[in-house]
Design an enzyme around this catalytic site. Sequence first.
Site, short mmCIF file in Angstrom:
data_model
loop_
_atom_site.label_atom_id
_atom_site.label_comp_id
_atom_site.label_asym_id
_atom_site.label_seq_id
_atom_site.Cartn_x
_atom_site.Cartn_y
_atom_site.Cartn_z
N ASP A 189 0.85 -1.18 0.00
CA ASP A 189 0.00 0.00 0.00
C ASP A 189 0.90 1.24 0.00
O ASP A 189 2.03 1.18 -0.47
CB ASP A 189 -0.92 -0.03 1.23
CG ASP A 189 -2.26 0.62 0.98
OD1 ASP A 189 -2.29 1.84 0.77
OD2 ASP A 189 -3.29 -0.08 0.99
N HIS A 241 -3.36 5.94 3.82
CA HIS A 241 -4.19 4.83 3.37
C HIS A 241 -3.67 3.49 3.88
O HIS A 241 -4.43 2.66 4.36
CB HIS A 241 -4.25 4.86 1.84
CG HIS A 241 -5.23 3.91 1.24
ND1 HIS A 241 -4.90 2.62 0.89
CD2 HIS A 241 -6.53 4.06 0.90
CE1 HIS A 241 -5.95 2.02 0.37
NE2 HIS A 241 -6.95 2.87 0.36
N SER A 421 -11.54 -0.33 -0.24
CA SER A 421 -10.25 -0.45 0.44
C SER A 421 -10.41 -0.90 1.88
O SER A 421 -9.54 -1.55 2.44
CB SER A 421 -9.52 0.90 0.45
OG SER A 421 -8.83 1.13 -0.73
#
Length: 613
Positions: A189, A241, A421
Amino acid sequence: MRIMGSRLPGLVAIAALAMGAGAGARATESPAWRGKVHPAVLERAATGPVEFLIVLAEQADLGGADRFRTKEERGAWVVARLREVAARTQAPVVKQLAAEGVEHREFWIANLLWARGGLDEIERIAERPDVGRVDGNPSIRMEEPAGDPALGPAASQAASIEWGLQRVGAPTLWSMGYRGGGVVVGGEDTGYEWSHAALRSQYRGWDGATARHDYNWHDAIHSGGASCGADSPFPCDDHNHGTHTMGIMVGDDGGSNQIGMAPAARWIGCRNMDAGNGTPATYTECFQWFVAPTDLAGQNPDPSLSPDVINNSWTCPQSEGCSWDTLRTVVENTRAAGILVVASTGNGGSGCATVVSPPAIYAATLSVGATDSSDLIAPFSSRGPVTVDGSNRLKPDVSAPGVNVRSSVRGGGYAVFSGTSMAGPHVAGLAALLMSARPDLRGRVSELETLLKLSSTPLTSAQDCGGIPGSSVPNPIYGYGRIDAIETILGDADADGANNLEDCRPADPLAWRVPDPARDLLLSGAAPTAMSWSPSSDPGATSVLYDVVRSQSPSDFSAATCLLTGSSGTSASDAALPGQIFYYLVRAENSCGGSLGVGSDGAPRAARACAGP
């Protein structure tokens, strides 16, 4: 790259390609080599040097991986095979690139190379018969925030156990002692803030006193890198994220912030995005590192340290130059190594056929859609079926909480994001819980996927897609439904009378049923002798592989010769010239054991099991 779920506005994409003088005069030509090059590469190379991927025609055959009964054996064999094929076939290409001064990097997770050059170099490479195709390596912008994330005060208000974990029943498994212990999860990620209170204790590189990042962290960003810089020697997140997704998998600060599905699992990580922008090469590099983690110098790969499951909350869209099949072999080879690949489907809903980007489109991936707290599909969640590759493949496989999900972010804080996600990490975390309850499932990807799918709470929709009714299960809206942790462990997915926890455990090896024997063995010819047989009438709950052994005695196969092992087919041959009569047995095997049937006296036959490659 598109990230499925975020809250940061105003991010600027990093330029994908250096521009300069090129060979635009060739644009009117259409030689055969051009058919092997992605159109976007030709277009961009007309004005200057570009990055591209050289995919060789020969790819490693990993069909023998299923013969191995442990994840460690599978991983070692797969890595050895991949590296052998790459070393042998890439050498001539590397020699040419080096002679021409073309910057390049070699990969073995799939047989490909990254390079940077102009149209002349691309032409000479594409003309080679050992080159299958030339793909692009564009920098992919992140996907904008999905839905309406609940921000503000709610982001800092701990709920003790977050709603998504409660919705799928994770706390019940914790109370039974199944918290992910003994399982390693991987995440690729934007990076990870490893020192976050909710993540530090679960990081495999932390022993409670000191940190060791060798084999536990890799940075695939070799230039730029925003706030983390390039080649960060420790886990770092330049966005938020990644830290958020890892929190959903394993996060727990030991207090009121219980945000992760599998709080006793350990995690390792790879940064595949630069401030939210990645390329097929950075994605590939992370997959390769996960299959055989290395030290910080990128040396001494060790497949025994690979994770059991990898979460991928990102997409690589064709709309920005990523071919639909660029990562297919990469993902398939990762799966062959015994690693479950979980991927978010994307936030392209609510229309049909909006699951359009790797890695979620692949059959080798367990793909995840997003639901809200009422088990309704999120409006942004992409729907199937997959049409970009012509497969009409049903996706997603399952769904999980992905709306207003609270988890960790940089700076030691917490925030609420929405997106597929957030759904994918719930599934990766559940896989960790399942493997902590059933350690024998480590490396057995097909069985993990089967249990996760068949134990989901069925959900239906009024929306029909691709000729598949939303009222059926599975369907292109929810897949098999919303994951259910309790049913995954205590349910009876194969309806054999034993719950999933007891199926095929060492203490109860017959629960999933050893397959019935192979039937109707036929022989013809001599030197070679051709053999064929009918498959098991009752294969048990898992796929069946066949071994073929030969003996000179009809009653003693204890020292039999192994002719074939780990085959999913129903034929074989023996090239030996018989000096006397030979006898053959076909062993039908699944993960619960093997079966050779019985002799004429009713006693079970016995034979030496085939072992090794």
